[in-house]
Design a protein around this motif. Structure first.
Motif, PDB file in Angstrom:
ATOM      1  N   LYS A   5       0.853  -1.191   0.000  1.00 15.91           N
ATOM      2  CA  LYS A   5       0.000   0.000   0.000  1.00 15.91           C
ATOM      3  C   LYS A   5       0.887   1.239   0.000  1.00 15.91           C
ATOM      4  CE  LYS A   5      -4.353   1.486   0.567  1.00 15.91           C
ATOM      5  NZ  LYS A   5      -5.439   1.168  -0.372  1.00 15.91           N
ATOM      6  N   PRO A   6       0.650   2.189  -0.917  1.00 16.76           N
ATOM      7  CA  PRO A   6       1.489   3.385  -0.947  1.00 16.76           C
ATOM      8  C   PRO A   6       1.235   4.265   0.265  1.00 16.76           C
ATOM      9  CG  PRO A   6      -0.353   3.615  -2.445  1.00 16.76           C
ATOM     10  CD  PRO A   6      -0.383   2.199  -1.954  1.00 16.76           C
ATOM     11  N   ALA A   7       2.205   5.103   0.586  1.00 15.81           N
ATOM     12  CA  ALA A   7       2.040   6.035   1.695  1.00 15.81           C
ATOM     13  C   ALA A   7       0.899   6.992   1.373  1.00 15.81           C
ATOM     14  CB  ALA A   7       3.329   6.807   1.918  1.00 15.81           C
ATOM     15  N   PRO A   8       0.016   7.241   2.328  1.00 16.19           N
ATOM     16  CA  PRO A   8      -1.108   8.144   2.050  1.00 16.19           C
ATOM     17  C   PRO A   8      -0.643   9.591   1.926  1.00 16.19           C
ATOM     18  CG  PRO A   8      -1.079   7.535   4.367  1.00 16.19           C
ATOM     19  CD  PRO A   8      -0.021   6.712   3.707  1.00 16.19           C
ATOM     20  N   PHE A   9      -1.428  10.384   1.225  1.00 21.96           N
ATOM     21  CA  PHE A   9      -1.154  11.820   1.166  1.00 21.96           C
ATOM     22  C   PHE A   9      -1.383  12.416   2.551  1.00 21.96           C
ATOM     23  CE2 PHE A   9      -2.433  10.965  -3.314  1.00 21.96           C
ATOM     24  CZ  PHE A   9      -1.217  11.283  -3.901  1.00 21.96           C
ATOM     25  N   THR A  10      -0.599  13.432   2.882  1.00 23.88           N
ATOM     26  CA  THR A  10      -0.640  14.046   4.206  1.00 23.88           C
ATOM     27  C   THR A  10      -1.410  15.361   4.173  1.00 23.88           C
ATOM     28  OG1 THR A  10       1.369  15.347   3.881  1.00 23.88           O
ATOM     29  CG2 THR A  10       1.644  13.067   4.657  1.00 23.88           C
ATOM     30  N   ALA A  11      -1.646  15.903   5.362  1.00 24.12           N
ATOM     31  CA  ALA A  11      -2.297  17.214   5.446  1.00 24.12           C
ATOM     32  C   ALA A  11      -1.479  18.273   4.719  1.00 24.12           C
ATOM     33  CB  ALA A  11      -2.492  17.598   6.913  1.00 24.12           C
ATOM     34  N   ASP A  12      -0.153  18.154   4.783  1.00 27.06           N
ATOM     35  CA  ASP A  12       0.691  19.122   4.068  1.00 27.06           C
ATOM     36  C   ASP A  12       0.512  19.000   2.556  1.00 27.06           C
ATOM     37  OD1 ASP A  12       1.707  20.227   6.368  1.00 27.06           O
ATOM     38  OD2 ASP A  12       3.535  18.998   6.373  1.00 27.06           O
ATOM     39  N   ASP A  13       0.339  17.771   2.060  1.00 29.66           N
ATOM     40  CA  ASP A  13       0.083  17.592   0.629  1.00 29.66           C
ATOM     41  C   ASP A  13      -1.211  18.295   0.222  1.00 29.66           C
ATOM     42  OD1 ASP A  13       2.330  15.923   0.189  1.00 29.66           O
ATOM     43  OD2 ASP A  13       1.210  14.171   0.882  1.00 29.66           O
ATOM     44  N   TYR A  14      -2.261  18.109   1.025  1.00 29.43           N
ATOM     45  CA  TYR A  14      -3.538  18.735   0.699  1.00 29.43           C
ATOM     46  C   TYR A  14      -3.478  20.247   0.875  1.00 29.43           C
ATOM     47  CZ  TYR A  14      -5.443  14.039   0.473  1.00 29.43           C
ATOM     48  OH  TYR A  14      -5.688  12.729   0.111  1.00 29.43           O
ATOM     49  N   ARG A  15      -2.734  20.711   1.884  1.00 25.98           N
ATOM     50  CA  ARG A  15      -2.575  22.158   2.061  1.00 25.98           C
ATOM     51  C   ARG A  15      -1.920  22.775   0.830  1.00 25.98           C
ATOM     52  NH1 ARG A  15      -0.271  21.926   6.452  1.00 25.98           N
ATOM     53  NH2 ARG A  15      -1.948  22.549   7.860  1.00 25.98           N
ATOM     54  N   ALA A  16      -0.892  22.109   0.317  1.00 21.30           N
ATOM     55  CA  ALA A  16      -0.201  22.626  -0.864  1.00 21.30           C
ATOM     56  C   ALA A  16      -1.134  22.661  -2.074  1.00 21.30           C
ATOM     57  CB  ALA A  16       1.032  21.776  -1.165  1.00 21.30           C
ATOM     58  N   ARG A  17      -1.973  21.643  -2.210  1.00 17.20           N
ATOM     59  CA  ARG A  17      -2.906  21.622  -3.335  1.00 17.20           C
ATOM     60  C   ARG A  17      -3.923  22.755  -3.219  1.00 17.20           C
ATOM     61  NH1 ARG A  17      -4.252  15.104  -3.826  1.00 17.20           N
ATOM     62  NH2 ARG A  17      -2.115  14.448  -4.343  1.00 17.20           N
ATOM     63  N   MET A  18      -4.441  22.968  -2.012  1.00 15.87           N
ATOM     64  CA  MET A  18      -5.418  24.040  -1.837  1.00 15.87           C
ATOM     65  C   MET A  18      -4.794  25.406  -2.073  1.00 15.87           C
ATOM     66  SD  MET A  18      -7.997  22.749   1.206  1.00 15.87           S
ATOM     67  CE  MET A  18      -6.797  22.016   2.348  1.00 15.87           C
ATOM     68  N   GLU A  19      -3.555  25.598  -1.623  1.00 11.31           N
ATOM     69  CA  GLU A  19      -2.870  26.866  -1.879  1.00 11.31           C
ATOM     70  C   GLU A  19      -2.640  27.066  -3.370  1.00 11.31           C
ATOM     71  OE1 GLU A  19       0.653  26.546   0.455  1.00 11.31           O
ATOM     72  OE2 GLU A  19      -0.346  27.094   2.352  1.00 11.31           O
ATOM     73  N   ARG A  20      -2.245  25.999  -4.041  1.00 11.95           N
ATOM     74  CA  ARG A  20      -2.043  26.071  -5.487  1.00 11.95           C
ATOM     75  C   ARG A  20      -3.339  26.414  -6.206  1.00 11.95           C
ATOM     76  NH1 ARG A  20      -0.340  20.468  -8.382  1.00 11.95           N
ATOM     77  NH2 ARG A  20      -1.516  20.708 -10.323  1.00 11.95           N
ATOM     78  N   ALA A  21      -4.439  25.808  -5.779  1.00  6.22           N
ATOM     79  CA  ALA A  21      -5.731  26.073  -6.410  1.00  6.22           C
ATOM     80  C   ALA A  21      -6.171  27.518  -6.181  1.00  6.22           C
ATOM     81  CB  ALA A  21      -6.779  25.104  -5.871  1.00  6.22           C
ATOM     82  N   ALA A  22      -5.952  28.045  -4.967  1.00 10.36           N
ATOM     83  CA  ALA A  22      -6.330  29.433  -4.681  1.00 10.36           C
ATOM     84  C   ALA A  22      -5.508  30.399  -5.530  1.00 10.36           C
ATOM     85  CB  ALA A  22      -6.142  29.727  -3.193  1.00 10.36           C
ATOM     86  N   ARG A  23      -4.221  30.104  -5.704  1.00 11.46           N
ATOM     87  CA  ARG A  23      -3.380  30.955  -6.566  1.00 11.46           C
ATOM     88  C   ARG A  23      -3.857  30.902  -8.011  1.00 11.46           C
ATOM     89  NH1 ARG A  23       0.847  28.603  -3.571  1.00 11.46           N
ATOM     90  NH2 ARG A  23       1.347  27.205  -5.321  1.00 11.46           N
ATOM     91  N   ALA A  24      -4.202  29.706  -8.465  1.00  9.54           N
ATOM     92  CA  ALA A  24      -4.690  29.563  -9.843  1.00  9.54           C
ATOM     93  C   ALA A  24      -5.983  30.343 -10.039  1.00  9.54           C
ATOM     94  CB  ALA A  24      -4.900  28.087 -10.164  1.00  9.54           C
ATOM     95  N   ALA A  25      -6.833  30.358  -9.017  1.00 12.82           N
ATOM     96  CA  ALA A  25      -8.075  31.129  -9.105  1.00 12.82           C
ATOM     97  C   ALA A  25      -7.773  32.615  -9.250  1.00 12.82           C
ATOM     98  CB  ALA A  25      -8.940  30.871  -7.874  1.00 12.82           C
ATOM     99  N   ALA A  26      -6.848  33.111  -8.430  1.00 10.62           N
ATOM    100  CA  ALA A  26      -6.485  34.528  -8.509  1.00 10.62           C
ATOM    101  C   ALA A  26      -5.899  34.862  -9.875  1.00 10.62           C
ATOM    102  CB  ALA A  26      -5.497  34.870  -7.399  1.00 10.62           C
ATOM    103  N   ASP A  27      -5.043  33.982 -10.382  1.00 12.74           N
ATOM    104  CA  ASP A  27      -4.439  34.210 -11.697  1.00 12.74           C
ATOM    105  C   ASP A  27      -5.489  34.240 -12.802  1.00 12.74           C
ATOM    106  OD1 ASP A  27      -1.978  34.279 -10.484  1.00 12.74           O
ATOM    107  OD2 ASP A  27      -1.421  32.233 -11.036  1.00 12.74           O
ATOM    108  N   ALA A  28      -6.589  33.518 -12.598  1.00 13.61           N
ATOM    109  CA  ALA A  28      -7.673  33.476 -13.585  1.00 13.61           C
ATOM    110  C   ALA A  28      -8.677  34.606 -13.387  1.00 13.61           C
ATOM    111  CB  ALA A  28      -8.382  32.123 -13.515  1.00 13.61           C
TER     112      ALA A  28
END
Length: 375
Positions: A5-28
């Motif tokens: 079983k692969p290592a699960p994604f962590t809270a830090d992984d999800y935090r980075a994704r949400m930050e990336r998504a918020a930046r992409a929204a602003a850029d759009a």
């Protein structure tokens, strides 16, 4: 063969994704993103409600604002246990209260927001009523590439899913085809995908003889006969990430025309694969594969796009199709799957999942692309 079983994604992984998504929204030019239950919510937070109901669940992402999840009180305990929960704030609402008032307090009253394609109309209308000054754009229009570029851990999961699909093909080529119904071979494919670690089987296309001329035939009650070409296309999710591969087999020896068409599709698939490199527009992959088939006089029988993205769903952007000028970026993953479909006679398709590297492309499927003879 299920593998560790692969290592699960962590809270830090999800935090980075949400930050990336918020930046992409602003850029759009958006005030933020509103994400309903579905693949985007799982990818951003790790949270998948056990049941999607009429009660509002909504992730709110906005630049300069902490991620917030609006959730029914009775579902809040489950949401709090999601892997990404430590990276966001829960705002719960109880039955009898107005959930749109809870969500409205988190939104810019005059903002334009990207919203999940699968958000329920009643929820969008509820938000518009609560905040008449807001406007909305579907995520597929506003941020089509949100999930398109995969990180190293995601690529590893996609490669494992591809390997499981390959193992499935290596097994299915040894089973009996002739004299059995398409549905029986389809059941074999589904069982093999699960044996090799898939928790979800999305499709098992078994299109024999004239049914092979229909790209999405899936399975039926037709009895497979000696002399049939059989298009196999199957995939699903393993550890949350998709597989999708196609191979065309033949029951007994093929005719010269059947072999010629299969070889043509193989050459087109190779041409599409070789067109993959950073900076190339998606449509160039389609053009490269399509040109091979058109030049051989079969262009009118290649009736679908050359490929689609894959990740936490088996179909997602980007799409390899004429008119798509999105440049390829390292980490993108998509299918390359040209085909030829002769109405009333037979069809052939060959499909691999390909990821863009720094210098070109890498296949995530590696079973033979030569014609396989089955019994």
């Amino acid at each position: 063969m299920t593998g560790s079983k692969p290592a699960p994604f962590t809270a830090d992984d999800y935090r980075a994704r949400m930050e990336r998504a918020a930046r992409a929204a602003a850029d759009a030019g958006l005030a933020g993103l509103l994400v309903a239950p579905g693949p985007d919510l799982v990818w951003l937070t790790g949270y998948a409600p056990t049941a999607i109901t009429e009660r509002l669940t909504l992730l709110v992402l906005a630049p300069g604002q902490d991620p917030a999840l609006v959730v029914p009180t009775l579902e809040a305990p489950d949401a709090a246990h999601a892997a990404g929960a430590p990276a966001l704030t829960l705002h719960d609402w109880t039955d009898g209260k107005d959930p749109y008032a809870t969500a409205a307090a988190l939104l810019d009253a005059g903002g334009r927001f990207g919203i999940s394609d699968n958000a329920w109309a009643m929820h969008l209308l509820g938000l518009q009523k609560a905040l008449p000054g807001t406007s909305y754009a579907s995520l597929s229009d506003a941020l089509p590439m949100l999930r398109a570029v995969k990180d190293a851990a995601e690529l590893e999961l996609l490669a494992a899913a591809g390997a499981a699909a390959d193992a499935t093909f290596e097994e299915i080529r040894n089973v009996a085809f002739g004299g059995r119904r398409e549905s029986e071979v389809g059941a074999d494919l589904a069982a093999l995908l699960r044996r090799f670690g898939h928790e979800q089987v999305d499709f098992t296309i078994v299109a024999s003889g004239p049914n092979g001329a229909h790209p999405h035939h899936e399975v039926g009650d037709r009895v497979i006969e000696r002399g049939d070409m059989v298009v196999l296309d199957f995939g699903g999710l393993k550890n949350g990430y998709g597989s999708d591969t196609s191979r065309t087999v033949h029951v007994g020896e093929p005719t010269d025309e059947e072999r010629r068409v299969h070889d043509l599709v193989r050459e087109a698939q190779e041409a599409g694969f070789r067109a993959v490199r950073p900076g190339v527009a998606c449509q160039e992959v389609d053009r490269a594969a399509r040109a091979v088939i058109a030049d051989a006089g079969y262009g009118e029988y290649f009736i679908h796009r050359t490929g689609h993205g894959i990740g936490v769903t088996t179909h997602e952007p980007p799409y390899m199709i004429e008119g798509e000028q999105q440049p390829l970026v390292p980490g993108m993953c998509f299918s390359v799957e040209p085909g030829v479909y002769l109405p009333g006679r037979f069809g052939a398709r060959i499909e691999d999942i390909v990821t863009v590297t720094e210098t070109g492309g890498r296949r995530l499927n590696d079973t033979t692309r030569e014609m396989v003879i089955v019994d």
